[in-house]
Design a protein around this motif. Structure first.
Motif, PDB file in Angstrom:
ATOM      1  N   TRP A  22       0.820  -1.215   0.000  1.00 45.01           N
ATOM      2  CA  TRP A  22       0.000   0.000   0.000  1.00 45.01           C
ATOM      3  C   TRP A  22       0.856   1.268   0.000  1.00 45.01           C
ATOM      4  O   TRP A  22       0.472   2.269  -0.615  1.00 45.01           O
ATOM      5  CB  TRP A  22      -0.981  -0.020   1.172  1.00 45.01           C
ATOM      6  CG  TRP A  22      -2.183  -0.845   0.834  1.00 45.01           C
ATOM      7  CD1 TRP A  22      -2.392  -2.159   1.131  1.00 45.01           C
ATOM      8  CD2 TRP A  22      -3.321  -0.431   0.074  1.00 45.01           C
ATOM      9  NE1 TRP A  22      -3.591  -2.583   0.604  1.00 45.01           N
ATOM     10  CE2 TRP A  22      -4.177  -1.550  -0.041  1.00 45.01           C
ATOM     11  CE3 TRP A  22      -3.685   0.769  -0.508  1.00 45.01           C
ATOM     12  CZ2 TRP A  22      -5.389  -1.483  -0.738  1.00 45.01           C
ATOM     13  CZ3 TRP A  22      -4.900   0.833  -1.194  1.00 45.01           C
ATOM     14  CH2 TRP A  22      -5.741  -0.277  -1.299  1.00 45.01           C
ATOM     15  N   ASP A  23       1.996   1.244   0.645  1.00 47.75           N
ATOM     16  CA  ASP A  23       2.914   2.383   0.519  1.00 47.75           C
ATOM     17  C   ASP A  23       3.268   2.614  -0.943  1.00 47.75           C
ATOM     18  O   ASP A  23       3.340   3.757  -1.413  1.00 47.75           O
ATOM     19  CB  ASP A  23       4.191   2.133   1.326  1.00 47.75           C
ATOM     20  CG  ASP A  23       4.030   2.363   2.816  1.00 47.75           C
ATOM     21  OD1 ASP A  23       3.031   3.005   3.221  1.00 47.75           O
ATOM     22  OD2 ASP A  23       4.899   1.909   3.578  1.00 47.75           O
ATOM     23  N   ALA A  70       0.322   7.129   2.566  1.00 40.78           N
ATOM     24  CA  ALA A  70      -1.074   7.521   2.365  1.00 40.78           C
ATOM     25  C   ALA A  70      -1.457   8.651   3.308  1.00 40.78           C
ATOM     26  O   ALA A  70      -2.154   9.598   2.916  1.00 40.78           O
ATOM     27  CB  ALA A  70      -1.985   6.321   2.568  1.00 40.78           C
ATOM     28  N   HIS A 112      -1.679   5.908  -7.096  1.00 43.60           N
ATOM     29  CA  HIS A 112      -3.056   6.368  -6.869  1.00 43.60           C
ATOM     30  C   HIS A 112      -3.158   7.891  -6.882  1.00 43.60           C
ATOM     31  O   HIS A 112      -4.130   8.450  -7.393  1.00 43.60           O
ATOM     32  CB  HIS A 112      -3.567   5.820  -5.537  1.00 43.60           C
ATOM     33  CG  HIS A 112      -3.796   4.346  -5.549  1.00 43.60           C
ATOM     34  ND1 HIS A 112      -4.312   3.652  -4.465  1.00 43.60           N
ATOM     35  CD2 HIS A 112      -3.593   3.405  -6.507  1.00 43.60           C
ATOM     36  CE1 HIS A 112      -4.404   2.373  -4.761  1.00 43.60           C
ATOM     37  NE2 HIS A 112      -3.967   2.199  -5.986  1.00 43.60           N
ATOM     38  N   ASP A 169      -4.733   5.139   9.009  1.00 37.03           N
ATOM     39  CA  ASP A 169      -4.271   4.185   8.015  1.00 37.03           C
ATOM     40  C   ASP A 169      -2.864   3.728   8.368  1.00 37.03           C
ATOM     41  O   ASP A 169      -2.087   4.497   8.946  1.00 37.03           O
ATOM     42  CB  ASP A 169      -4.276   4.813   6.619  1.00 37.03           C
ATOM     43  CG  ASP A 169      -4.218   3.769   5.515  1.00 37.03           C
ATOM     44  OD1 ASP A 169      -5.295   3.361   5.033  1.00 37.03           O
ATOM     45  OD2 ASP A 169      -3.104   3.352   5.139  1.00 37.03           O
ATOM     46  N   THR A 183      -0.133  11.970   2.157  1.00 32.99           N
ATOM     47  CA  THR A 183      -0.957  12.495   1.071  1.00 32.99           C
ATOM     48  C   THR A 183      -2.266  13.059   1.606  1.00 32.99           C
ATOM     49  O   THR A 183      -2.728  14.123   1.170  1.00 32.99           O
ATOM     50  CB  THR A 183      -1.240  11.383   0.043  1.00 32.99           C
ATOM     51  OG1 THR A 183       0.000  10.883  -0.466  1.00 32.99           O
ATOM     52  CG2 THR A 183      -2.081  11.896  -1.111  1.00 32.99           C
ATOM     53  N   SER A 207      -0.480   3.043   6.301  1.00 33.04           N
ATOM     54  CA  SER A 207       0.501   3.513   5.326  1.00 33.04           C
ATOM     55  C   SER A 207       0.886   4.960   5.620  1.00 33.04           C
ATOM     56  O   SER A 207       0.068   5.873   5.482  1.00 33.04           O
ATOM     57  CB  SER A 207      -0.064   3.408   3.905  1.00 33.04           C
ATOM     58  OG  SER A 207       0.750   4.115   2.995  1.00 33.04           O
ATOM     59  N   HIS A 234      -6.883   5.241   3.698  1.00 31.56           N
ATOM     60  CA  HIS A 234      -6.042   5.436   2.509  1.00 31.56           C
ATOM     61  C   HIS A 234      -5.672   6.926   2.385  1.00 31.56           C
ATOM     62  O   HIS A 234      -5.184   7.506   3.353  1.00 31.56           O
ATOM     63  CB  HIS A 234      -6.732   4.884   1.274  1.00 31.56           C
ATOM     64  CG  HIS A 234      -5.844   4.758   0.073  1.00 31.56           C
ATOM     65  ND1 HIS A 234      -4.502   4.442   0.171  1.00 31.56           N
ATOM     66  CD2 HIS A 234      -6.082   4.924  -1.273  1.00 31.56           C
ATOM     67  CE1 HIS A 234      -3.958   4.406  -1.038  1.00 31.56           C
ATOM     68  NE2 HIS A 234      -4.897   4.692  -1.928  1.00 31.56           N
ATOM     69  N   MET A 235      -5.926   7.554   1.242  1.00 32.07           N
ATOM     70  CA  MET A 235      -5.475   8.940   1.033  1.00 32.07           C
ATOM     71  C   MET A 235      -6.458   9.976   1.554  1.00 32.07           C
ATOM     72  O   MET A 235      -6.268  11.173   1.340  1.00 32.07           O
ATOM     73  CB  MET A 235      -5.188   9.173  -0.450  1.00 32.07           C
ATOM     74  CG  MET A 235      -4.064   8.314  -0.999  1.00 32.07           C
ATOM     75  SD  MET A 235      -3.611   8.717  -2.712  1.00 32.07           S
ATOM     76  CE  MET A 235      -5.159   8.444  -3.588  1.00 32.07           C
ATOM     77  N   TYR A 277      -8.564   8.122  -8.937  1.00 37.22           N
ATOM     78  CA  TYR A 277      -8.761   8.893  -7.707  1.00 37.22           C
ATOM     79  C   TYR A 277      -8.974  10.380  -7.962  1.00 37.22           C
ATOM     80  O   TYR A 277      -9.546  11.068  -7.104  1.00 37.22           O
ATOM     81  CB  TYR A 277      -7.590   8.660  -6.751  1.00 37.22           C
ATOM     82  CG  TYR A 277      -7.741   7.381  -5.949  1.00 37.22           C
ATOM     83  CD1 TYR A 277      -8.568   7.317  -4.838  1.00 37.22           C
ATOM     84  CD2 TYR A 277      -7.076   6.224  -6.322  1.00 37.22           C
ATOM     85  CE1 TYR A 277      -8.734   6.146  -4.112  1.00 37.22           C
ATOM     86  CE2 TYR A 277      -7.225   5.044  -5.604  1.00 37.22           C
ATOM     87  CZ  TYR A 277      -8.051   5.014  -4.498  1.00 37.22           C
ATOM     88  OH  TYR A 277      -8.208   3.846  -3.788  1.00 37.22           O
ATOM     89  N   VAL A 309       0.473   4.258  -3.230  1.00 34.49           N
ATOM     90  CA  VAL A 309       0.097   5.663  -3.035  1.00 34.49           C
ATOM     91  C   VAL A 309       0.599   6.543  -4.166  1.00 34.49           C
ATOM     92  O   VAL A 309      -0.135   7.391  -4.688  1.00 34.49           O
ATOM     93  CB  VAL A 309       0.592   6.168  -1.672  1.00 34.49           C
ATOM     94  CG1 VAL A 309       0.382   7.675  -1.544  1.00 34.49           C
ATOM     95  CG2 VAL A 309      -0.144   5.446  -0.549  1.00 34.49           C
TER      96      VAL A 309
END
Length: 271
Positions: free
Chosen positions: A16-17, A87, A23, A82, A90, A84, A63-64, A29, A20
């Motif tokens: 997931w890092d 994330a 995304h 989160d 961001t 991450s 997430h973000m 997104y 980002v």
């Protein structure tokens, strides 16, 4: 379990890092559109959650932060959490860009460690959005975390992809997978689910959770189920047979046998 499966948290965090950076630049997104005022919340979520102005809401696995900040735009005081750090960075930048730092904060933490990371704080609403539960091995532990984060009289609201969608083949017609398969699955995908370049950290570990497991976990954590709604639409074209039906959603065509594609649950902690 294999060594890969027991190392699930590290692998998933690395995965997931890495997502980002992709995304944040993706059309999927659309961060420029969000900065310009777009909301990422689904219409049924707005109806089912109701008025949030003046309420404290924590979004697990945020997430973000676009869903989190969409609730802030509707008047909630929000906390996004989160695992991450990329994330969360961001999300914090996004909050600054849209002028929401006075009512939005973001915390780096594994969801199971949320009570400690948030210092025992309690909230009016615990929110968790689409695609979150497959990353968690233990739903009983998750539901306990949710309950511990809620004020008396508060509620959890969960919107998720329906587990039945994982049973069909890619054609959306044939039954190919086992609903009751509970062992973790390790995936090695070179791309994330959005447009953009390849990943460098491609391994992830996921769990399939039957609907009964989700409901039972919440109930056994002392939460009263207010509703379980199953939805006939999907946010993307999961199968070729699905057709657009407006609002960026897809459904089976008229006359085609249907299964639920998403579901939502609201459960309350006793006052």
């Amino acid at each position: 379990m294999t060594n890969t499966e027991t190392d699930w948290l590290r692998l998933n965090r690395e995965n997931w890092d890495d997502r980002v950076r992709i995304h944040a630049d993706s059309e999927f997104y659309d961060l420029p559109g969000f900065r310009a005022g777009a909301s990422t919340l689904r219409s049924f979520e707005l109806d089912e959650v109701g008025e949030v102005s003046g309420k404290r809401l924590v979004h697990l696995q945020c997430h973000m932060g676009q869903d989190t900040l969409s609730w802030a735009r509707r008047g909630a005081e929000v906390t996004g959490l989160d695992f991450s750090s990329a994330a969360v960075r961001t999300a914090r930048t996004l909050a600054e860009d849209i002028g929401m730092t006075d009512r939005a904060r973001f915390v780096v933490s594994d969801v199971y460690e949320a009570p400690t990371a948030l210092g025992g704080e309690r909230f009016d609403i615990v929110y968790t959005g689409l695609g979150a539960l497959v990353w968690l091995p233990d739903l009983s532990r998750w539901a306990g975390v949710v309950s511990s984060l809620l004020k008396d009289g508060g509620f959890v609201y969960l919107a998720e992809f329906h587990p039945l969608t994982e049973l069909l083949g890619e054609d959306g017609k044939s039954l190919e997978h086992d609903y009751f398969q509970t062992r973790p699955e390790t995936y090695d995908f070179p791309h994330t689910y959005t447009d953009g370049p390849q990943l460098t950290k491609t391994l992830s570990v996921q769990w399939q959770h039957p609907l009964g497991e989700v409901v039972t976990a919440l109930a056994q954590a002392g939460l009263r189920i207010e509703f379980l709604h199953e939805h006939a639409t999907m946010l993307f074209q999961r199968y070729p047979v699905l057709e657009p039906c407006g609002n960026g959603e897809y459904r089976f065509p008229a006359g085609h046998p249907r299964i639920p594609l998403m579901y939502s649950i609201r459960a309350t902690k006793a006052a």
